[in-house]
Design an enzyme around this catalytic site. Structure first.
Site, mmCIF file in Angstrom:
data_model
loop_
_atom_site.group_PDB
_atom_site.id
_atom_site.type_symbol
_atom_site.label_atom_id
_atom_site.label_comp_id
_atom_site.label_asym_id
_atom_site.label_seq_id
_atom_site.Cartn_x
_atom_site.Cartn_y
_atom_site.Cartn_z
ATOM 1 N N GLY B 7 49.740 33.466 49.246
ATOM 2 C CA GLY B 7 49.761 32.046 49.563
ATOM 3 C C GLY B 7 49.564 31.233 48.319
ATOM 4 O O GLY B 7 49.243 31.766 47.251
ATOM 5 N N GLY B 8 49.755 29.947 48.452
ATOM 6 C CA GLY B 8 49.580 29.060 47.321
ATOM 7 C C GLY B 8 48.117 28.705 47.119
ATOM 8 O O GLY B 8 47.227 29.205 47.811
ATOM 9 N N GLY B 12 44.415 28.633 52.216
ATOM 10 C CA GLY B 12 43.653 29.256 53.289
ATOM 11 C C GLY B 12 43.759 30.773 53.274
ATOM 12 O O GLY B 12 43.324 31.430 54.223
ATOM 13 N N HIS B 48 33.475 29.897 47.241
ATOM 14 C CA HIS B 48 33.912 31.071 47.993
ATOM 15 C C HIS B 48 32.721 31.887 48.489
ATOM 16 O O HIS B 48 32.688 32.348 49.621
ATOM 17 C CB HIS B 48 34.809 31.960 47.124
ATOM 18 C CG HIS B 48 36.247 31.534 47.112
ATOM 19 N ND1 HIS B 48 37.290 32.402 47.241
ATOM 20 C CD2 HIS B 48 36.802 30.304 46.996
ATOM 21 C CE1 HIS B 48 38.435 31.740 47.199
ATOM 22 N NE2 HIS B 48 38.170 30.473 47.027
ATOM 23 N N ARG B 49 31.709 32.056 47.606
ATOM 24 C CA ARG B 49 30.598 32.948 47.946
ATOM 25 C C ARG B 49 29.799 32.434 49.137
ATOM 26 O O ARG B 49 29.350 33.220 49.982
ATOM 27 C CB ARG B 49 29.696 33.127 46.719
ATOM 28 C CG ARG B 49 28.558 34.108 46.965
ATOM 29 C CD ARG B 49 27.764 34.337 45.692
ATOM 30 N NE ARG B 49 28.526 35.093 44.699
ATOM 31 C CZ ARG B 49 28.344 35.000 43.379
ATOM 32 N NH1 ARG B 49 27.438 34.162 42.897
ATOM 33 N NH2 ARG B 49 29.063 35.739 42.552
ATOM 34 N N ARG B 52 30.851 33.712 52.585
ATOM 35 C CA ARG B 52 30.911 35.132 52.950
ATOM 36 C C ARG B 52 29.620 35.612 53.607
ATOM 37 O O ARG B 52 28.530 35.172 53.235
ATOM 38 C CB ARG B 52 31.177 35.967 51.704
ATOM 39 C CG ARG B 52 32.498 35.625 51.034
ATOM 40 C CD ARG B 52 32.929 36.706 50.082
ATOM 41 N NE ARG B 52 32.033 36.889 48.970
ATOM 42 C CZ ARG B 52 32.173 36.350 47.764
ATOM 43 N NH1 ARG B 52 33.203 35.552 47.512
ATOM 44 N NH2 ARG B 52 31.323 36.588 46.799
ATOM 45 N N ASP B 82 39.818 39.847 45.983
ATOM 46 C CA ASP B 82 40.187 38.432 45.898
ATOM 47 C C ASP B 82 39.873 37.933 44.481
ATOM 48 O O ASP B 82 38.712 37.746 44.135
ATOM 49 C CB ASP B 82 39.408 37.650 46.951
ATOM 50 C CG ASP B 82 39.939 36.230 47.145
ATOM 51 O OD1 ASP B 82 40.790 35.793 46.352
ATOM 52 O OD2 ASP B 82 39.500 35.583 48.094
#
Lengths: 173, 173, 173
Positions: B7-8, B12, B48-49, B52, B82
């Protein structure tokens, strides 16, 4: 059957085009719009050429696609054009004395003639950030318009990502 | 089950990868290829973290993905990588003494081993205008080739746009 | 019915939006976010305008989309916003004293209100190489986040390539 295959860089669009051409069982004329003007292009061209069947007739035609299509389609060949992006670049800028509007109109006219087997390969270039510079924007705009025009006269339009086809129009065998 | 999610930027794709990992019910090893080398990256990593689950084992591994995959897949974990785009950038340029071809081959070998649960996240970068500069074109080319190679060994390939999945191969639950 | 239409440059996304608006049979308010600040933009705006039905009410609104949506949706119109990309650029940089966070929150709030007929058109810009420059990356990131946010409140999300629709959410008539 006319097919337009769109995809990004190294997306597998040429490999899909070549597979469809082989599977057609027809005599194939391969029209390369690239010219080996520098070492980087020479490597890319050689990489593509090594993959193609030796029975195919290969032609380098950087500009006059309309004329080339008419000649070889009329003779009963499947004509594979790889790729339109380089043709567009050639037609817009790389040659003196080229009349882009005339070449463009001739390509669309030849593509729109009824019958005939053609596979067009082209890079999707319009999904990144709008580039700075009027010249680059012109290129992106003309590519988008060309894809729309050809998609409207093709029986099948496929978008390729990661080597996987996504059918936008028609069906794949 | 091996999955490649493309994805760009801000499409998402990481959120989808994390949802699939959670829904698998397996123990998850999260492999971050990013390193907080500047403030902008530190903010992205923290963003991001925070999303999770705290039960996941998080590892920072900028380069040796093949080895990392073998170790944690063999132990029965789902390994979420990722993202591949940063790994590619790291492997191509950011380290002295790195042998890109060897790391690349090792990643593909580990990904191609039968069985195992892996989710790869990667940026699609090849759908904009062809960038100026041989280095950037190399990056775009290698990214495209890597996506094709991994797609061919993954059971499932998903393209994400606007947070919505488009399945290119396999099925989503 | 709320629709988000994404696509690259010259992909046919505006034409699809206009067709959906016409086919709805509702009174249409067309909200242009572009302003004719230079000759190139003036040509693009004129090109778009010539295609639209003369019965549509056309508004130029570069910034206050939330307010504009509320006013015209409440009056029973279908509101077509073309395009969000320019709005984002306007809101982020082109005006002094603009509070991006407030405009952004107001747009999302207006879009998320139940009922109403809205068609958003926006450029997908995140599928090329990650641009150099923090400002451009910010733009790409905000565009991606905006598309995700709007996609989650829209009934229908369509990606357009070569003039052909690819439905990511909902259905097309």
């Amino acid at each position: 059957m006319k097919t337009l295959i769109l995809g990004g860089a190294r997306s597998g669009k040429s490999a899909l085009a070549e597979k469809l051409a082989i599977d057609s069982g027809k005599p194939v004329v391969y029209v390369a719009t690239a010219e080996a003007l520098d070492d980087e292009m020479a490597v890319r061209i050689a990489h593509h050429r090594a993959r193609r069947p030796s029975t195919w007739l290969s032609i380098e035609e950087p500009l006059a696609l309309g004329t080339t299509l008419r000649t070889h389609v009329a003779a009963g060949n499947l004509v594979l054009v790889d790729c339109l992006t380089l043709w567009l670049s050639n037609a817009l800028w790389m040659r003196e004395g080229i009349h882009f509007d005339a070449e463009h109109a001739d390509l669309l006219a030849a593509a729109g003639e009824p019958g005939g087997d053609i596979i067009f390969v082209s890079n999707e270039v319009g999904l990144g950030i709008t580039p700075l510079g009027e010249i680059t924007r012109r290129f992106v705009d003309e590519a988008g318009r060309l894809h729309q025009s050809l998609a409207s006269v093709c029986d099948r339009v496929v978008f390729v990502a990661a080597g996987l086809p996504l059918v936008l129009k028609g069906t794949l065998p």
